[in-house]
Design an enzyme around this catalytic site. Structure first.
Site, PDB file in Angstrom:
ATOM      1  N   ASP A  64       4.882   7.464 -32.667  1.00  0.00           N
ATOM      2  CA  ASP A  64       5.612   6.455 -31.732  1.00  0.00           C
ATOM      3  C   ASP A  64       6.862   6.591 -31.247  1.00  0.00           C
ATOM      4  O   ASP A  64       7.378   7.846 -31.641  1.00  0.00           O
ATOM      5  CB  ASP A  64       5.536   4.957 -32.552  1.00  0.00           C
ATOM      6  CG  ASP A  64       6.460   4.871 -33.933  1.00  0.00           C
ATOM      7  OD1 ASP A  64       7.561   5.685 -33.681  1.00  0.00           O
ATOM      8  OD2 ASP A  64       6.393   4.181 -34.749  1.00  0.00           O
ATOM      9  N   HIS A  88       0.909   9.824 -28.391  1.00  0.00           N
ATOM     10  CA  HIS A  88       1.061   8.472 -28.763  1.00  0.00           C
ATOM     11  C   HIS A  88       0.268   7.707 -29.468  1.00  0.00           C
ATOM     12  O   HIS A  88       0.546   6.633 -30.133  1.00  0.00           O
ATOM     13  CB  HIS A  88       1.833   7.807 -27.511  1.00  0.00           C
ATOM     14  CG  HIS A  88       2.420   6.578 -27.559  1.00  0.00           C
ATOM     15  ND1 HIS A  88       3.487   6.372 -28.665  1.00  0.00           N
ATOM     16  CD2 HIS A  88       2.937   5.602 -26.800  1.00  0.00           C
ATOM     17  CE1 HIS A  88       4.078   5.439 -28.449  1.00  0.00           C
ATOM     18  NE2 HIS A  88       3.857   4.880 -27.284  1.00  0.00           N
TER      19      HIS A  88
END
Length: 204
Positions: free
Chosen positions: A187, A183
């Protein structure tokens, strides 16, 4: 190490394998004659992954110190189980391979893995990994990223399940897909889009 350094999240989806099963059945004999190897599921997943990676370049990138390195080559790691555990040999330049070349290379790498004959070159340089827990009967899992990569796709077993298609309940061979990603670089919107792209490619 991946668990301690990357911010790993996993997103899930499911794929209707009907069309791929039909293609495999229709092409089976001709494919073996031409390539001397069976047409498996993995070549479809490699092809779909390469296409999705081209569209979502962050998944094919890596973080090195304070830099993001984007790659324009597609070297796909294939997780292979051996008696001594899991190894991940790499299909170099998978984007340039035909279905036959992918299947032959996977068969060769799997054979070498089981015989303990893989070299460091076979195991290095991957940009993305595919792991097939389905061969062991896994319904769903959250694969761990193969550092320094930013994503890994988990395949699972194919089970006939009732699904709704155009308001009708039908029986279809379904597979759950899992995509674990870092992450820090990928995204949530990108991760979901990436997995949906793979789903759409496989279903068509």
């Amino acid at each position: 190490e991946a668990q301690n350094t990357a911010a790993i999240l996993t997103t899930f989806n499911e794929v209707d394998m009907s069309e791929i099963i039909k293609v495999r059945e229709a092409k089976k004999e001709n494919f073996i004659k031409r390539n001397k190897v069976k047409l498996g599921f993995m070549s479809f997943f490699v092809k779909a992954s390469v296409q999705a990676l081209k569209e979502y370049s962050a998944v094919n990138a890596e973080i090195k110190e304070n830099n993001i390195i984007y790659k324009n080559h597609y070297d796909i790691g294939i997780a292979v189980g051996t008696e001594k555990g899991l190894v991940v040999p790499v299909l170099k330049n998978a984007n340039k391979m035909s279905f036959g070349e992918i299947e032959k290379q996977i068969a060769e790498l799997s054979k070498r893995a089981k015989n303990g004959k893989l070299t460091m070159n076979d195991l290095s340089g991957g940009t993305f990994t595919i792991s097939n827990g389905g061969v062991y009967g896994s319904m769903l899992s959250t694969p761990i990223i193969n550092r320094p990569q930013s994503g890994i796709l988990g395949m699972h077993n194919i089970i006939k399940r009732p699904v709704v298609v155009e308001d009708e309940i039908v029986i279809r061979p379904m597979m759950y897909l899992a995509f674990s990603y870092d992450h820090r670089i990928v995204d949530g919107k990108e991760s979901v889009g990436f997995l949906i792209k793979i789903k759409e490619l496989l279903e068509n």
